[in-house]
Write an enzyme that holds these catalytic residues in place. Structure first.
Site, PDB file in Angstrom:
ATOM      1  N   GLY A 113       7.176   1.804   0.879  1.00 44.47           N
ATOM      2  CA  GLY A 113       7.246   1.108  -0.390  1.00 44.47           C
ATOM      3  C   GLY A 113       6.262  -0.048  -0.374  1.00 44.47           C
ATOM      4  O   GLY A 113       6.007  -0.639   0.673  1.00 44.47           O
ATOM      5  N   ASP A 114       5.684  -0.364  -1.519  1.00 40.55           N
ATOM      6  CA  ASP A 114       4.832  -1.535  -1.622  1.00 40.55           C
ATOM      7  C   ASP A 114       5.682  -2.765  -1.287  1.00 40.55           C
ATOM      8  O   ASP A 114       6.913  -2.716  -1.347  1.00 40.55           O
ATOM      9  CB  ASP A 114       4.263  -1.646  -3.044  1.00 40.55           C
ATOM     10  CG  ASP A 114       2.993  -2.470  -3.111  1.00 40.55           C
ATOM     11  OD1 ASP A 114       2.724  -3.243  -2.169  1.00 40.55           O
ATOM     12  OD2 ASP A 114       2.265  -2.348  -4.110  1.00 40.55           O
ATOM     13  N   CYS A 115       5.039  -3.841  -0.916  1.00 39.15           N
ATOM     14  CA  CYS A 115       5.761  -5.046  -0.486  1.00 39.15           C
ATOM     15  C   CYS A 115       6.641  -5.579  -1.613  1.00 39.15           C
ATOM     16  O   CYS A 115       6.140  -6.066  -2.619  1.00 39.15           O
ATOM     17  CB  CYS A 115       4.778  -6.109  -0.009  1.00 39.15           C
ATOM     18  SG  CYS A 115       3.801  -5.549   1.382  1.00 39.15           S
TER      19      CYS A 115
ATOM     20  N   ALA B 275       8.779  -3.567  -3.290  1.00 43.20           N
ATOM     21  CA  ALA B 275       9.120  -2.491  -4.233  1.00 43.20           C
ATOM     22  C   ALA B 275      10.561  -2.007  -4.082  1.00 43.20           C
ATOM     23  O   ALA B 275      11.192  -1.633  -5.078  1.00 43.20           O
ATOM     24  CB  ALA B 275       8.157  -1.318  -4.077  1.00 43.20           C
TER      25      ALA B 275
END
Length: 192
Positions: A91-93, A95
């Site tokens: 996951g993106d930071c 997300a």
């Protein structure tokens, strides 16, 4: 073996930064089937199927009401199934946290971790898994087998790059031992 593990990002329909008070964290894209097939998905398919990237980063936004990092259709059926993706999903930071706080897709931290893990998000660039995964496993919200699957995917990439083999080489025998982030990373003026 791989010398580096590429990661394709941001999967997918991640095209809004801040418009009319809506941010990327709470954005819910509504692409048509044709837009998905012609515009949003082909680059990711090429990245994982043809370029054989080791990782994919799911985006902050939702698509048709489902946050990307909790989207089983996207991560498991499309990427791992149809495209034969073998790597890890991160996951993106922030997300994963966004699934709960911005999209309000689940009611609790444990249910949020379960939704992301079930969808196939193996790793969290932020700290949400670190803060809530153990508790979710102990509460029975996330099966230990799901954590094992995520760890297998992450360790597989480490094996592909030889990162786990370095300690078994005699001193100086690892061909990549000399490569250091400080001298080869983006902060080096030669790489800017």
């Amino acid at each position: 073996r791989l010398k580096a593990a590429a990661c394709c990002k941001h999967l997918f329909d991640y095209n809004l930064e801040d418009a009319d008070g809506v941010t990327r964290f709470a954005y819910d894209a509504e692409p048509s089937k044709q837009d998905m097939a012609d515009t949003y998905l082909p680059a990711f398919e090429a990245c994982v199927r043809h370029a054989r990237a080791a990782g994919v980063m799911c985006s902050y936004n939702a698509v048709k009401g489902v946050p990307s990092c909790a989207n089983r259709w996207l991560l498991e059926e499309k990427a791992r199934g149809e495209w034969s993706f073998q790597g890890y999903v991160t996951g993106d930071c922030g997300a994963i946290k966004s699934i709960l706080e911005d999209h309000k897709y689940r009611e609790s931290a444990g249910a949020t971790v379960a939704a992301a893990m079930e969808a196939g998000t193996d790793l969290d660039c932020g700290s949400f898994y670190q803060q809530h995964l153990q508790e979710a496993v102990l509460a029975g919200e996330v099966p230990a087998a799901q954590v094992d699957t995520a760890l297998r995917r992450l360790l597989q990439v480490q094996l592909w790059t030889g990162a786990l083999e370095a300690r078994f080489y005699p001193s100086g025998a690892d061909p990549y031992q000399h490569v250091r982030y400080a001298t080869h990373g983006p902060q080096n003026p030669r790489h800017q």
